[in-house]
Design a protein around this motif. Structure first.
Motif, PDB file in Angstrom:
ATOM      1  N   ASP A  19       0.857  -1.196   0.000  1.00  0.00           N
ATOM      2  CA  ASP A  19       0.000   0.000   0.000  1.00  0.00           C
ATOM      3  C   ASP A  19       0.887   1.239   0.000  1.00  0.00           C
ATOM      4  OD1 ASP A  19      -1.890   1.913   0.356  1.00  0.00           O
ATOM      5  OD2 ASP A  19      -2.777   1.041   2.160  1.00  0.00           O
ATOM      6  N   CYS A 146      -7.539   4.983   6.052  1.00  0.00           N
ATOM      7  CA  CYS A 146      -6.402   5.637   5.395  1.00  0.00           C
ATOM      8  C   CYS A 146      -6.725   7.040   4.900  1.00  0.00           C
ATOM      9  CB  CYS A 146      -5.926   4.749   4.249  1.00  0.00           C
ATOM     10  SG  CYS A 146      -4.541   5.414   3.346  1.00  0.00           S
ATOM     11  N   ASN A 303      -0.970  12.501   3.347  1.00  0.00           N
ATOM     12  CA  ASN A 303      -1.970  11.829   4.168  1.00  0.00           C
ATOM     13  C   ASN A 303      -1.971  12.319   5.606  1.00  0.00           C
ATOM     14  OD1 ASN A 303      -3.636   9.845   2.975  1.00  0.00           O
ATOM     15  ND2 ASN A 303      -3.168   8.500   4.698  1.00  0.00           N
TER      16      ASN A 303
HETATM   17 MO   LIG Z   1      -2.691   4.318   4.276  1.00  0.00          MO
END
Ligand SMILES: [Mo]
Ligand SMILES: Nc1nc2c(c(=O)[nH]1)N[C@H]1C(S)=C(S)[C@@H](COP(=O)(O)OP(=O)(O)OC[C@H]3O[C@@H](n4cnc5c(=O)[nH]c(N)nc54)[C@H](O)[C@@H]3O)O[C@H]1N2
Ligand SMILES: Nc1nc2c(c(=O)[nH]1)N[C@H]1C(S)=C(S)[C@@H](COP(=O)(O)OP(=O)(O)OC[C@H]3O[C@@H](n4cnc5c(=O)[nH]c(N)nc54)[C@H](O)[C@@H]3O)O[C@H]1N2
Ligand code: SF4
Length: 689
Positions: A19, A146, A303
């Protein structure tokens, strides 16, 4: 398709299944049926033969002595880790008979699948499993851990996960890494930025709460208080308007809400913004002017800031910036939050949501697993965990573990290792690595779709996700032919969405022949976005309908504890979330879990560099090694890495993270938690709870 498994020696094309946005092209070197070396594929147009250290050492992981070889059933207490070998037949019969009984007694929604992207392959991550659980009528899982907050925030502004082509960023003159530790988490974007720096003299700015390796790579590092980035962006917009560094034609043609935004940002004067963000007034002006004048400029939206209470609004706000100076029209100008929109596959076909009869089946947010496992009104009686390690990665992890310990919970875990989660399981199933299966992969950063063919035989008795759900469908008596489809058939049917114009020209045969294909991307502008107005929505009526301010707005973080430090537990360089955290080679590279703190705070608390410190809140505690300096602002503590359980260590960092949800998309708020910090007394036992 050539059968690579049969060729016991040679070099074979592959793709990294982890990922990670880079989704590197790989070459696997095989001798006598065994992979002996993993290297980057020099022909891959974006990743160009460079791969990270983690995956260069991948053989350590796939041939590790602890890798699961056959199914197991529990013989000790839950969590104790005592198991005995069973056959696949016994494993799936046990699961099927428990589920059949449970469905009769409690209904099919008492079963919950729990997965994430341990393997990004479309068929294994969200193919046969979804078909199976839809047909079973299990509770649905909202996979929010996420990037969901930011994805919704970005969609309000831009309509879908559509950014620019990262390959174009070599033309950028100003690059802002905003809340992304790209040196560790998107290394090829760093390589492209480095090329832009060399070729165009591009300036690289990093805005982060922690001066980590990415901050050290920057020409200018801007430290910011956690969760305040929207205020900084709004302050910049205010200056852009005030000093007329605006592309009016672009705003008039391709956006809505320019006048409302101009009025709205007046409240974000530099002085107020400096107080909120900790960024000095002069730096706010300097940043606004650099951004206002540089062209093309590029923002890589990370993120990190998304994992806050206000994470959706952060992305919503930052993604307005490129429009103001008309960046989207220039090669190398604009932003990337995520690019998955370009490679959309046919999920209707792949996942068959139509098999779910009860359309009002409950949906459980994966960030609230602890709570869901404590629900007594409509209890989860069985949990099937695959491609995910929630006992370590989920917020409020002690609560999750208490839930996993429940005697009446039937837990099945499918993984390559006996993870912390698997230790609580009743039945453990061994999973293949991605090199043992066929699948296709779609990056969420670059614009290539890639094929993975099986390269080696399954390790001992391990099976892929697709195989496991095929098998379970069989024992549950599901007769539909779609459970018999081969990987090649599934991939050929679903590798592109019928409405995906970016892949419409390609055939599956071409993918098999070339192993990767680039989506045929057109620039977003001139063009029509999938927002309600077809334009970039600086003002969004949709947001107002959904209960948010229509204009980008700074909303402070919540503080429900009154504890002195904001705690940001981010990922680290040599693990990938919890993957690799159990491998000695990677542990050695990471050394130990540290807590970065400002020297003023350390001085006040009487903590010296290298001492062990206890950090705690009402959910739990950790003991980490103090790293003292200027890399974080006062009032903030940072750790890196999601660490495995290790004897004599207290480093379950998610014991401390909040399980409240972010403003949008039910996202996680890993980085909005608060803790207290003190010197750890060596006399305190490490094993006490
Ligand atoms: Mo992630
Ligand atoms: N080596 C490695 N690579 C990875 C991963 C890994 O674990 N290790 N994980 C993968 C996954 S699943 C993902 S989602 C991505 C995540 O990769 P990134 O997008 O880089 O996200 P994070 O590492 O979570 O956080 C990025 C940065 O945000 C900072 N940050 C936290 N809060 C704030 C804030 O309020 N404002 C600002 N400006 N910065 C803030 C953190 O200090 C951190 O440096 O990486 C992927 N790649
Ligand atoms: N404190 C803190 N917590 C975080 C984060 C953070 O930044 N800070 N980041 C969050 C984010 S962004 C994410 S994405 C999550 C990630 O959390 P997870 O999705 O749990 O990621 P991993 O820890 O890498 O665990 C993946 C597991 O899948 C297994 N696996 C790999 N391939 C396969 C396969 O083909 N089949 C099966 N059955 N298993 C397989 C691996 O062995 C591994 O145990 O963590 C979140 N947790
Ligand atoms: S983890 Fe990321 S950088 Fe490393 S090989 Fe995989 S895709 Fe490439």
């Amino acid at each position: 398709m050539t059968d690579f498994v049969k060729q016991t020696t040679g070099v074979f094309p592959s793709v990294c299944s982890l990922d990670c946005p880079d989704q590197c092209g790989l070459l696997l070197h095989k001798e006598n049926g065994r992979i002996v070396k993993v290297e980057g594929d020099p022909n891959h147009p974006v990743t160009k033969g460079n791969i990270c250290n983690k995956v260069r050492h991948m053989t350590e992981r796939i041939y590790h002595r602890d890798r699961l070889r056959y199914p197991l059933k529990r013989i000790g207490a839950k969590g104790e880790g005592k198991f005995t070998r069973i056959s696949w037949e016994e494993a799936v019969d046990t699961i099927a008979s428990r589920w059949k009984k449970q469905i009769k007694e409690y209904g099919s929604e008492s079963i919950l699948p729990y997965s994430f992207y341990g393997n990004m392959g479309r068929l294994n991550a969200e193919g046969m499993d979804r078909r199976f659980f839809h047909r079973l009528g299990a509770s649905k899982l909202d996979r929010t851990i996420c990037a969901s907050a930011g994805s919704i925030g970005y969609k309000y502004t831009m309509g879908d996960s559509l950014g620019i082509d990262p390959e174009d960023t070599i033309h950028s003159k100003l690059i802002i890494f905003w809340g992304i530790n790209a040196v560790s988490t998107n290394m090829h974007q760093v390589a492209l930025a480095q090329q832009a720096r060399k070729q165009n003299g591009a300036k690289i700015i990093v805005i982060d709460v922690h001066k980590n390796q990415t901050g050290r790579f920057a020409d200018w590092f801007i430290p910011i208080k956690p969760g305040t980035d929207s205020a900084l962006a709004l302050g910049i917009i205010n200056i852009l308007f005030a000093e007329d560094m605006i592309d009016h034609d672009f705003l008039d043609t391709y956006t809505i809400g320019k006048d409302e935004l101009r009025q709205h940002v007046l409240q974000y004067d530099a002085q107020s913004v400096a107080e909120i963000t900790g960024v000095p007034v002069n730096d706010i002006y300097k940043l606004a002017r650099m951004y206002g004048k540089a062209s093309p400029s590029f923002i890589r939206i990370g993120n990190g800031p998304q994992h806050h209470d206000n994470g959706g609004m952060f992305v919503r706000t930052i993604s307005c910036l490129p429009a103001l100076t008309g960046q989207w029209l220039l090669k190398g100008g604009g932003a990337i939050k995520g690019n998955s929109g370009y490679l959309a596959s046919d999920t209707d076909y792949l996942q068959r949501a139509d098999l779910l009869k009860n359309k009002s089946t409950r949906i459980i947010n994966m960030n609230l697993l602890g709570e869901a496992l404590h629900d007594v009104t409509q209890p989860v009686k069985s949990l099937f965990v695959y491609s995910c390690n929630p006992a370590v990665v989920a917020p409020n992890a002690n609560k999750v573990r208490e839930g996993l310990k429940r005697e009446d919970l039937f837990l099945v875990v499918h993984d390559l290792f006996l993870t912390e989660t698997a230790k609580f399981a009743d039945i453990v199933l061994p999973a293949t690595s991605s090199y043992e299966n066929m699948d296709f992969y779609t990056s969420y950063w670059h614009q290539y779709i890639q094929l993975q063919q099986s390269i080696i035989e399954p390790y001992n008795e391990s099976k892929s996700n697709v195989d496991v759900f095929r098998l379970l469908a069989n024992v549950m008596g599901f007769k539909e032919e779609l459970f018999q489809e081969s990987e090649a058939e599934m991939a050929a049917h679903s590798f592109k969405h019928p409405n995906n114009v970016y892949l419409e020209h390609f055939t599956f045969e071409e993918l098999v022949e070339h192993h990767y294909l680039k989506a045929k991307i057109k620039p977003l502008f001139p063009g029509h976005l999938p927002t309600p107005s077809g334009k970039i929505e600086l003002y969004s009526e949709k947001m107002q309908e959904d209960g948010f301010p229509a204009l980008p707005t700074y909303v402070p973080l919540k503080d429900d504890s009154g504890l002195p430090f904001l705690y940001v537990p981010a990922p680290n360089h040599n693990y990938l979330n919890s993957t690799f955290s159990n491998i000695e080679k990677h542990q050695k590279m990471e050394k130990e879990a540290k807590l970065y703190m400002n020297h003023q705070d350390a001085l006040y608390l009487g903590i010296k560099a290298g001492e062990m410190v206890r950090i705690w809140n009402k959910q739990g505690e950790c003991v980490l090694k103090a790293e003292i300096g200027e890399s974080v602002l006062p009032g903030v503590v940072v750790s890196q890495g999601i660490w495995a359980d290790q004897e004599g260590k207290k480093q379950l960092i998610n014991a401390l993270t909040p399980d409240r949800l972010s403003d949008m998309g039910g996202g996680a708020t890993f980085f909005s938690g608060r803790v207290a910090v003190q010197r750890w007394q060596r006399s305190e036992s490490l094993n006490k709870e």
